[in-house]
Design an enzyme around this catalytic site. Structure first.
Site, short mmCIF file in Angstrom:
data_model
loop_
_atom_site.label_atom_id
_atom_site.label_comp_id
_atom_site.label_asym_id
_atom_site.label_seq_id
_atom_site.Cartn_x
_atom_site.Cartn_y
_atom_site.Cartn_z
CB SER A 5 -0.94 -0.06 1.20
OG SER A 5 -2.10 0.63 0.92
CG HIS A 19 -5.81 -2.50 0.75
ND1 HIS A 19 -5.00 -2.29 -0.34
CD2 HIS A 19 -5.35 -1.70 1.74
CE1 HIS A 19 -4.08 -1.39 -0.01
NE2 HIS A 19 -4.27 -1.02 1.24
C1 GCU Z 1 -5.34 4.80 1.78
C2 GCU Z 1 -4.75 5.59 0.64
C3 GCU Z 1 -3.96 4.70 -0.31
C4 GCU Z 1 -2.95 3.87 0.46
C5 GCU Z 1 -3.66 3.13 1.56
C6 GCU Z 1 -2.76 2.33 2.49
O1 GCU Z 1 -6.35 3.96 1.30
O2 GCU Z 1 -5.79 6.26 -0.02
O3 GCU Z 1 -3.29 5.49 -1.28
O4 GCU Z 1 -2.26 3.02 -0.39
O5 GCU Z 1 -4.34 4.04 2.39
O6 GCU Z 1 -1.61 2.69 2.68
O7 GCU Z 1 -3.29 1.37 3.09
#
Ligand code: GCU
Length: 408
Positions: A248, A389
């Site tokens: 992420s 995710h």
């Molecule tokens: C949020 C953000 C993303 C990122 C994510 C994370 O959702 O919008 O860009 O990748 O956090 O780090 O879990």
């Protein structure tokens, strides 16, 4: 499926493929003088530094190259993972002038090797979250998530092991690979004003850089480079075979670090999404504007000028991936993570292949998205797995396999 995906993203987010307007990607091989790169020399000496500079200027800011005197202290070593591994805990002091600037490393090294290849990656909430092992020191710097911290901002004891599902330490070790991790908040706490207490302020005179010239992502990248300095002098680590992993926002960080520092022999981006592997010009899932509104500290100020105009950027994220060439690169997505734009991550990997080809390396070898839960590719690899995710056992299985194949 559109229904399922839109349930996972904030209102107003486009997750309808038919609404992706046609766009043209900048060609990584197109040089400023109008000629095309046809050989490794021109790539390494002219085009690569030029594209790198565009990312510094427009997206992530600069990373200082001044070398500070770094010292290391072994805090603890012990037996771990049912006797299969040695656990080591090291404190890296980043400067001799300020002892509060440090990174606490947690290492698991397989006893089956005298010099092990390793995965290196930051964790989100402290080293103590990675395994439910009472011997792990609780990371001392404040956390971002209010649910996890004590009144003074530090991690509470109840955070021990909470991220162990994301770190498949046992299988990593069983496959003869080590794991090195650190809390990214040791460098800068991930909040809008984290820079005020992090190394961007603490070390600004020594590093000769103002906080606004870089960004949180660049600061975290700098921290990973300092971890690499440590790994290079640890005789139990095969520093030529370090696979940099990030999930992420930390996947965005891993890509930018790998682009900056070619000592990292492999880069793995797990659902890094917008500002990471995903193409910005698709305007699918998270957008540049979403990023800048919620996480203004992650990027350099100029990135905001592209909030409503991704096509005005001289780069797109496939060019960031191309800076990893010729090193092995893994881009991974998840089906229920439409916010990260799986297809945009895939297409980005597809479009980095022309640079790998200069080195005689094959990229994905396809421009069709593979079926779910199927890894495809060569020196560039991709999968989209089912689920949300996260970092799962399936993801680690693919990364372990990739390391064992590529680092043979
Ligand atoms: C949020 C953000 C993303 C990122 C994510 C994370 O959702 O919008 O860009 O990748 O956090 O780090 O879990």
């Amino acid at each position: 499926n559109t229904h399922k995906s839109s349930a996972q993203v904030p209102a107003g987010t486009n997750v309808d493929e038919s609404k992706v307007k046609p766009y043209t990607l900048p060609d990584p091989l197109q040089m400023q003088d109008g000629k095309k790169v046809t050989n490794v020399n021109d790539w390494n000496n002219i085009q690569r530094p030029y594209i790198y500079h565009l990312f510094e200027e427009n997206v992530y800011g600069r990373i200082p190259r001044i070398k500070l005197t770094q010292t290391f202290r072994v805090r603890e070593t012990g037996d771990a993972i049912g006797g299969l591994a040695t656990r080591k805990q090291i404190r890296i002091y980043l400067s001799t002038a300020d002892t509060s600037a440090f990174i606490d490393l947690l290492l698991y090294l397989p006893k089956s090797k005298t010099k092990a290849p390793v995965f290196v990656g930051y964790n989100f909430n402290g080293n103590q979250t990675v395994q439910a092992d009472p011997a792990i020191f609780i990371s001392e710097n404040p956390l971002r998530d209010s649910r996890l911290k004590n009144a003074d901002g530090t991690a509470s004891d109840s955070t021990r092991g909470i991220a162990s599902n994301s770190w498949d330490v046992k299988n990593i070790i069983k496959n003869g690979i080590g794991l090195v991790t650190a809390y990214y908040g040791d460098i800068e706490v991930d909040t809008k004003d984290g820079w005020q207490t992090g190394i961007r302020t603490k070390l600004k005179d020594e590093l000769k850089i103002q906080p606004a010239e870089w960004s949180a992502i660049s600061a975290w990248a700098w921290g990973l480079m300092r971890i690499m300095d440590y790994l290079e002098q640890d005789s139990n680590i095969d520093a030529k075979h370090v696979a940099l992993f990030g999930h992420s926002r930390l996947g965005k960080t891993a890509l930018w670090t790998g682009a900056t520092d070619q000592r990292f022999a492999m880069v793995i981006s797990n659902e890094s999404g917008e500002g990471g592997a995903a193409l910005a010009r698709r305007n699918y899932g998270e957008t540049i504007k979403d990023l800048n509104e919620r996480f203004p500290h992650w990027f350099v100020g100029k990135y905001r000028t592209y909030n409503n105009n991704a096509s005005a950027m001289p780069v797109d994220q496939h060019m960031l991936l191309s800076l990893i060439a010729p090193r092995p690169l893994y881009v991974a997505s998840a089906e229920d993570d439409q916010w990260s734009d799986p297809k945009g991550e895939f297409l980005s990997a597809v479009n980095a292949a022309s640079v790998y080809a200069l080195f005689g390396k094959k990229g994905l070898g396809t421009d069709k998205m593979p079926p779910l839960n199927t890894s495809v590719g060569n020196t560039i690899r991709y999968h989209e797995r089912t689920g949300k995710h996260a970092v799962t056992e399936f993801d680690w299985q693919q990364y372990i396999k990739f390391v064992n194949e590529q680092f043979k």
